[in-house]
Motif scaffolding. Sequence first.
Motif, PDB file in Angstrom:
ATOM      1  N   ARG A  63       0.859  -1.184   0.000  1.00 13.89           N
ATOM      2  CA  ARG A  63       0.000   0.000   0.000  1.00 13.89           C
ATOM      3  C   ARG A  63       0.895   1.233   0.000  1.00 13.89           C
ATOM      4  O   ARG A  63       2.088   1.151   0.337  1.00 13.89           O
ATOM      5  CB  ARG A  63      -0.966   0.027   1.190  1.00 13.89           C
ATOM      6  N   VAL A  64       0.283   2.388  -0.348  1.00 12.79           N
ATOM      7  CA  VAL A  64       1.046   3.634  -0.383  1.00 12.79           C
ATOM      8  C   VAL A  64       0.993   4.302   0.991  1.00 12.79           C
ATOM      9  O   VAL A  64      -0.071   4.359   1.614  1.00 12.79           O
ATOM     10  CB  VAL A  64       0.469   4.585  -1.457  1.00 12.79           C
ATOM     11  N   PHE A  78       4.081   7.335   9.105  1.00 13.27           N
ATOM     12  CA  PHE A  78       3.162   7.276  10.255  1.00 13.27           C
ATOM     13  C   PHE A  78       1.910   6.499   9.886  1.00 13.27           C
ATOM     14  O   PHE A  78       1.424   6.588   8.753  1.00 13.27           O
ATOM     15  CB  PHE A  78       2.788   8.696  10.704  1.00 13.27           C
ATOM     16  N   THR A  79       1.405   5.785  10.876  1.00 14.45           N
ATOM     17  CA  THR A  79       0.230   4.960  10.610  1.00 14.45           C
ATOM     18  C   THR A  79      -0.394   4.476  11.908  1.00 14.45           C
ATOM     19  O   THR A  79       0.034   4.858  12.995  1.00 14.45           O
ATOM     20  CB  THR A  79       0.610   3.763   9.697  1.00 14.45           C
ATOM     21  N   LYS A  85      -1.011  -3.437   8.120  1.00 15.93           N
ATOM     22  CA  LYS A  85       0.451  -3.322   7.987  1.00 15.93           C
ATOM     23  C   LYS A  85       1.121  -3.406   9.340  1.00 15.93           C
ATOM     24  O   LYS A  85       2.185  -4.006   9.496  1.00 15.93           O
ATOM     25  CB  LYS A  85       0.820  -2.035   7.227  1.00 15.93           C
ATOM     26  N   SER A 143      -8.191  -0.308   8.876  1.00 17.94           N
ATOM     27  CA  SER A 143      -8.182  -1.655   8.274  1.00 17.94           C
ATOM     28  C   SER A 143      -9.253  -2.602   8.827  1.00 17.94           C
ATOM     29  O   SER A 143      -9.387  -3.722   8.340  1.00 17.94           O
ATOM     30  CB  SER A 143      -6.811  -2.348   8.370  1.00 17.94           C
TER      31      SER A 143
HETATM   32  C1  LIG Z   1      -1.155   8.984  -1.632  1.00 17.14           C
HETATM   33  C2  LIG Z   1      -1.492   8.144  -0.422  1.00 17.14           C
HETATM   34  C3  LIG Z   1      -0.893   8.416   0.788  1.00 17.14           C
HETATM   35  C4  LIG Z   1      -1.180   7.637   1.912  1.00 17.14           C
HETATM   36  N1  LIG Z   1      -0.512   7.888   3.085  1.00 17.14           N
HETATM   37  C5  LIG Z   1      -0.726   7.085   4.153  1.00 17.14           C
HETATM   38  C6  LIG Z   1       0.066   7.250   5.345  1.00 17.14           C
HETATM   39  O1  LIG Z   1       1.000   8.072   5.415  1.00 17.14           O
HETATM   40  N2  LIG Z   1      -0.227   6.445   6.398  1.00 17.14           N
HETATM   41  C7  LIG Z   1      -1.213   5.502   6.348  1.00 17.14           C
HETATM   42  O2  LIG Z   1      -1.429   4.813   7.343  1.00 17.14           O
HETATM   43  N3  LIG Z   1      -1.948   5.309   5.232  1.00 17.14           N
HETATM   44  C8  LIG Z   1      -1.723   6.071   4.137  1.00 17.14           C
HETATM   45  N4  LIG Z   1      -2.451   5.873   2.983  1.00 17.14           N
HETATM   46  C9  LIG Z   1      -3.496   4.816   2.972  1.00 17.14           C
HETATM   47  C10 LIG Z   1      -2.839   3.443   2.786  1.00 17.14           C
HETATM   48  O3  LIG Z   1      -2.481   3.254   1.427  1.00 17.14           O
HETATM   49  C11 LIG Z   1      -3.721   2.272   3.264  1.00 17.14           C
HETATM   50  O4  LIG Z   1      -4.983   2.347   2.649  1.00 17.14           O
HETATM   51  C12 LIG Z   1      -3.925   2.285   4.788  1.00 17.14           C
HETATM   52  O5  LIG Z   1      -2.743   2.637   5.465  1.00 17.14           O
HETATM   53  C13 LIG Z   1      -4.374   0.908   5.265  1.00 17.14           C
HETATM   54  O6  LIG Z   1      -3.411  -0.060   4.899  1.00 17.14           O
HETATM   55  P1  LIG Z   1      -3.351  -1.498   5.592  1.00 17.14           P
HETATM   56  O7  LIG Z   1      -4.771  -1.994   5.688  1.00 17.14           O
HETATM   57  O8  LIG Z   1      -2.528  -2.347   4.683  1.00 17.14           O
HETATM   58  O9  LIG Z   1      -2.709  -1.326   6.934  1.00 17.14           O
HETATM   59  C14 LIG Z   1      -2.147   6.603   1.829  1.00 17.14           C
HETATM   60  C15 LIG Z   1      -2.749   6.322   0.597  1.00 17.14           C
HETATM   61  C16 LIG Z   1      -2.409   7.071  -0.511  1.00 17.14           C
HETATM   62  C17 LIG Z   1      -3.045   6.720  -1.837  1.00 17.14           C
END
Ligand SMILES: Cc1cc2nc3c(=O)[nH]c(=O)nc-3n(C[C@H](O)[C@H](O)[C@H](O)COP(=O)(O)O)c2cc1C
Length: 217
Positions: A63-64, A78-79, A85, A143
């Motif tokens: 994922r991004v 950060f997340t 993830k 998620s």
């Molecule tokens: C351009 C872009 C930036 C993103 N930045 C973040 C980020 O910095 N942190 C984050 O948790 N998710 C970010 N996301 C969302 C993740 O891609 C993802 O949907 C979310 O983290 C859940 O992922 P997981 O279920 O695999 O943990 C971003 C998505 C996009 C398209």
Amino acid sequence: MSADKLFHLRKDYDATPLLREDMPDDPFLLFKGWFKEAAEKENIEANAMTLATVGYDMVPSARVVLLKQFSNDGFVFFTNYNSKKGRQIEENPNVSLLFFWSISLRQIRIEGTVKKITAEESDEYFYSRPLESQITAALSSQSSPLPDMEEFEQKIMSTLFQTMENASDAVLRPEHWGGYIVEPHSFEFWQGGSNRFHDRFKYIATGGGWDIQRLYP
Ligand SMILES: Cc1cc2nc3c(=O)[nH]c(=O)nc-3n(C[C@H](O)[C@H](O)[C@H](O)COP(=O)(O)O)c2cc1C
């Protein structure tokens, strides 16, 4: 549905070739230079990177996420630590990061191990975010299935009004939200070239320095 063949989508790349003698000993330095150019040239967020993780089930997931800080110590994003993830990282700290900058015709692949940054470092970024982003981060069970979007939105709005009415910035960073740092053990720099003569250089950590190899395209 019949196959949508995309064979005709073909673009020739004509960037300046990369030479071994142009590759610095320190891959972080090269990253810094490429990132600066991407931030100037690209029309999307240059700091958007693909993060790939693999948990116990051995099924990779990508994922991004946004790169929020980098130094020779590593790459920080950060997340939610309880997200998919976050759970996979808990099970297996080996991850991969990927940057693709289409205007620059460049890709950087990073492999390394990931760990949480300190609570103080996470606080510094969390409290720099707009109030609404703090509230969304605090209230989201990232998620997990979301049965009622409206209820979630209302919860965010009511928390926002309450916080503003109390003239406080009292949203606390939840312990399950924070930063990770990826400490690389290899980098691969890819530069698109004409007629598929792409340049690829791989840096592998040797414990103290970096080995540099050119790879076949
Ligand atoms: C351009 C872009 C930036 C993103 N930045 C973040 C980020 O910095 N942190 C984050 O948790 N998710 C970010 N996301 C969302 C993740 O891609 C993802 O949907 C979310 O983290 C859940 O992922 P997981 O279920 O695999 O943990 C971003 C998505 C996009 C398209």
